[in-house]
Design a protein around this motif. Structure first.
Motif, PDB file in Angstrom:
ATOM      1  N   MET A  65       0.841  -1.195   0.000  1.00 37.79           N
ATOM      2  CA  MET A  65       0.000   0.000   0.000  1.00 37.79           C
ATOM      3  C   MET A  65       0.884   1.256   0.000  1.00 37.79           C
ATOM      4  SD  MET A  65      -3.148   0.758   0.042  1.00 37.79           S
ATOM      5  CE  MET A  65      -4.432   1.752   0.619  1.00 37.79           C
ATOM      6  N   THR A  66       1.904   1.280   0.892  1.00 34.17           N
ATOM      7  CA  THR A  66       2.792   2.450   0.966  1.00 34.17           C
ATOM      8  C   THR A  66       3.601   2.583  -0.318  1.00 34.17           C
ATOM      9  OG1 THR A  66       3.514   1.176   2.912  1.00 34.17           O
ATOM     10  CG2 THR A  66       3.743   3.531   2.988  1.00 34.17           C
ATOM     11  N   ASP A  67       3.944   1.452  -0.902  1.00 36.30           N
ATOM     12  CA  ASP A  67       4.716   1.514  -2.156  1.00 36.30           C
ATOM     13  C   ASP A  67       3.897   2.191  -3.254  1.00 36.30           C
ATOM     14  OD1 ASP A  67       6.322  -1.732  -1.715  1.00 36.30           O
ATOM     15  OD2 ASP A  67       6.888   0.289  -1.022  1.00 36.30           O
ATOM     16  N   ARG A  68       2.618   1.880  -3.287  1.00 34.52           N
ATOM     17  CA  ARG A  68       1.745   2.511  -4.286  1.00 34.52           C
ATOM     18  C   ARG A  68       1.669   4.021  -4.056  1.00 34.52           C
ATOM     19  NH1 ARG A  68      -3.760  -0.071  -4.267  1.00 34.52           N
ATOM     20  NH2 ARG A  68      -3.384  -2.245  -4.659  1.00 34.52           N
ATOM     21  N   GLU A 115       4.899   5.538  -5.088  1.00 34.36           N
ATOM     22  CA  GLU A 115       4.973   5.613  -6.548  1.00 34.36           C
ATOM     23  C   GLU A 115       4.095   6.743  -7.084  1.00 34.36           C
ATOM     24  OE1 GLU A 115       5.590   0.809  -7.249  1.00 34.36           O
ATOM     25  OE2 GLU A 115       3.925   1.828  -8.210  1.00 34.36           O
ATOM     26  N   LYS A 116       2.915   6.859  -6.491  1.00 36.37           N
ATOM     27  CA  LYS A 116       2.010   7.934  -6.918  1.00 36.37           C
ATOM     28  C   LYS A 116       2.627   9.296  -6.604  1.00 36.37           C
ATOM     29  CE  LYS A 116      -2.647   9.451  -7.114  1.00 36.37           C
ATOM     30  NZ  LYS A 116      -3.681   8.938  -7.911  1.00 36.37           N
ATOM     31  N   MET A 117       3.224   9.408  -5.411  1.00 35.24           N
ATOM     32  CA  MET A 117       3.879  10.677  -5.035  1.00 35.24           C
ATOM     33  C   MET A 117       5.029  10.974  -5.984  1.00 35.24           C
ATOM     34  SD  MET A 117       3.972  10.939  -0.906  1.00 35.24           S
ATOM     35  CE  MET A 117       5.240  12.145  -1.063  1.00 35.24           C
ATOM     36  N   ASN A 118       5.828   9.961  -6.274  1.00 31.41           N
ATOM     37  CA  ASN A 118       6.957  10.163  -7.194  1.00 31.41           C
ATOM     38  C   ASN A 118       6.457  10.594  -8.578  1.00 31.41           C
ATOM     39  OD1 ASN A 118       8.932   9.637  -5.347  1.00 31.41           O
ATOM     40  ND2 ASN A 118       9.063   7.460  -5.819  1.00 31.41           N
ATOM     41  N   SER A 119       5.399   9.944  -9.044  1.00 27.28           N
ATOM     42  CA  SER A 119       4.883  10.332 -10.364  1.00 27.28           C
ATOM     43  C   SER A 119       4.321  11.751 -10.323  1.00 27.28           C
ATOM     44  CB  SER A 119       3.846   9.337 -10.857  1.00 27.28           C
ATOM     45  OG  SER A 119       2.589   9.550 -10.273  1.00 27.28           O
ATOM     46  N   LEU A 120       3.659  12.122  -9.211  1.00 21.21           N
ATOM     47  CA  LEU A 120       3.144  13.496  -9.086  1.00 21.21           C
ATOM     48  C   LEU A 120       4.299  14.491  -9.019  1.00 21.21           C
ATOM     49  CD1 LEU A 120       0.156  13.044  -6.618  1.00 21.21           C
ATOM     50  CD2 LEU A 120       0.062  13.672  -9.041  1.00 21.21           C
ATOM     51  N   ARG A 121       5.361  14.146  -8.324  1.00 24.08           N
ATOM     52  CA  ARG A 121       6.537  15.029  -8.267  1.00 24.08           C
ATOM     53  C   ARG A 121       7.136  15.198  -9.661  1.00 24.08           C
ATOM     54  NH1 ARG A 121       8.865  12.219  -3.085  1.00 24.08           N
ATOM     55  NH2 ARG A 121       7.825  13.450  -1.481  1.00 24.08           N
ATOM     56  N   LEU A 131      -0.506  14.844  -1.025  1.00 23.22           N
ATOM     57  CA  LEU A 131       0.285  14.893   0.212  1.00 23.22           C
ATOM     58  C   LEU A 131      -0.621  14.840   1.434  1.00 23.22           C
ATOM     59  CD1 LEU A 131       3.151  17.491  -0.379  1.00 23.22           C
ATOM     60  CD2 LEU A 131       3.356  15.041  -0.004  1.00 23.22           C
ATOM     61  N   ALA A 132      -1.712  15.578   1.391  1.00 26.42           N
ATOM     62  CA  ALA A 132      -2.649  15.593   2.512  1.00 26.42           C
ATOM     63  C   ALA A 132      -3.248  14.195   2.697  1.00 26.42           C
ATOM     64  CB  ALA A 132      -3.744  16.626   2.287  1.00 26.42           C
ATOM     65  N   GLU A 133      -3.614  13.550   1.597  1.00 26.69           N
ATOM     66  CA  GLU A 133      -4.163  12.199   1.684  1.00 26.69           C
ATOM     67  C   GLU A 133      -3.124  11.226   2.242  1.00 26.69           C
ATOM     68  OE1 GLU A 133      -7.079  12.642  -2.216  1.00 26.69           O
ATOM     69  OE2 GLU A 133      -5.622  11.020  -2.146  1.00 26.69           O
ATOM     70  N   LEU A 134      -1.877  11.417   1.821  1.00 23.03           N
ATOM     71  CA  LEU A 134      -0.805  10.567   2.312  1.00 23.03           C
ATOM     72  C   LEU A 134      -0.616  10.747   3.810  1.00 23.03           C
ATOM     73  CD1 LEU A 134       1.482   8.570   1.779  1.00 23.03           C
ATOM     74  CD2 LEU A 134       2.951  10.531   1.278  1.00 23.03           C
ATOM     75  N   GLU A 135      -0.636  12.000   4.252  1.00 17.04           N
ATOM     76  CA  GLU A 135      -0.497  12.257   5.691  1.00 17.04           C
ATOM     77  C   GLU A 135      -1.661  11.652   6.469  1.00 17.04           C
ATOM     78  OE1 GLU A 135       1.849  16.494   5.148  1.00 17.04           O
ATOM     79  OE2 GLU A 135      -0.006  16.452   6.284  1.00 17.04           O
ATOM     80  N   ASP A 136      -2.871  11.799   5.938  1.00 16.02           N
ATOM     81  CA  ASP A 136      -4.042  11.197   6.592  1.00 16.02           C
ATOM     82  C   ASP A 136      -3.892   9.679   6.657  1.00 16.02           C
ATOM     83  OD1 ASP A 136      -6.521  13.481   5.188  1.00 16.02           O
ATOM     84  OD2 ASP A 136      -5.166  13.680   6.915  1.00 16.02           O
ATOM     85  N   LEU A 137      -3.405   9.114   5.568  1.00 17.06           N
ATOM     86  CA  LEU A 137      -3.216   7.671   5.523  1.00 17.06           C
ATOM     87  C   LEU A 137      -2.152   7.231   6.517  1.00 17.06           C
ATOM     88  CD1 LEU A 137      -3.974   5.011   4.151  1.00 17.06           C
ATOM     89  CD2 LEU A 137      -2.206   5.491   2.439  1.00 17.06           C
ATOM     90  N   GLU A 138      -1.055   7.993   6.580  1.00 20.18           N
ATOM     91  CA  GLU A 138       0.002   7.655   7.541  1.00 20.18           C
ATOM     92  C   GLU A 138      -0.522   7.731   8.983  1.00 20.18           C
ATOM     93  OE1 GLU A 138       4.017   9.033   5.111  1.00 20.18           O
ATOM     94  OE2 GLU A 138       3.291  10.265   6.759  1.00 20.18           O
TER      95      GLU A 138
END
Length: 162
Positions: A1-4, A7-13, A149-156
Motif C-alpha cells: 500500500m505504501t509503495d503505491r 509511486e504515486k507521489m513520485n509520479s506526481l513530483r 500529500l494531505a491524503e498521504l499524511e491522513d493515511l500515515e
C-alpha cells in the motif's frame, strides 16, 4: 500500500517538475520574443527616422533642381554659365534619382519590418497564451500534489493509529 502511495507521489513530483520546466521554457521563449520585438521596434523607429531624413533631403534636392532650372532659363546670357547649370541640373537629377531610389528601398524595408513586427507580436501573443496554459496546468498539478500529500499524511496517521 505504501509503495503505491510512494509511486504515486513520485509520479506526481515528476509531473510537477516537468510542468515547472515547461513553464520556465515558455517564459524564456516569451522573454526572447519580447526582446526580438523590442529590437524590431527600434529598427522600425530608426528606419522611420531615416525615411524622414531622406524625404527632407529629397525636398531640398527638388527645390534646388527647380531653382537651377529657373536659373538656367533666365540665365542663358552666357554659354558657359548655361552649360555649367545644365551639368548641375544633371547632377541634381542624378542625386534626385538616387534619393528616390533610396527612399523607395527604405520604404520597402520599413514595410518588411512592419510585417515582421506584426508576425513577432502574434508569436508573442501565442507564446503568452501557451505560458498561461502551462501556468494553469502547473497550478492544477500543484493542487493535485498538495491534495495527494494531505491524503498521504491522513493515511500515515490512520496507519499509525492501527
Amino acid at each position: 500500500m505504501t509503495d503505491r502511495i510512494r509511486e504515486k507521489m513520485n509520479s506526481l513530483r515528476l509531473e510537477a517538475d516537468s510542468a515547472v520546466a515547461r513553464a520556465e521554457d515558455a517564459e524564456a521563449k516569451v522573454k526572447k520574443l519580447e526582446q526580438e520585438l523590442l529590437t524590431r521596434e527600434q529598427e522600425i523607429t530608426s528606419l522611420q527616422h531615416k525615411l524622414g531624413l531622406m524625404e527632407a533631403e529629397n525636398e531640398k534636392t527638388e527645390a534646388k533642381l527647380q531653382e537651377l532650372k529657373a536659373s538656367s532659363l533666365d540665365g542663358e546670357s552666357s554659354k558657359t554659365t548655361s552649360e555649367g547649370l545644365l551639368r548641375k541640373v544633371a547632377l541634381l537629377e542624378a542625386e534626385l534619382n538616387e534619393a528616390d531610389k533610396n527612399l523607395n528601398e527604405t520604404t520597402v524595408r520599413l514595410r518588411e519590418v512592419d510585417v515582421k513586427a506584426e508576425h513577432f507580436e502574434r508569436q508573442v501573443q501565442r507564446v503568452e497564451q501557451e505560458r498561461d496554459e502551462w501556468e494553469k496546468k502547473y497550478e492544477e498539478a500543484n493542487e493535485k500534489y498538495k491534495k495527494s500529500l494531505a491524503e498521504l499524511e491522513d493515511l500515515e496517521k490512520s496507519m499509525q493509529d492501527l
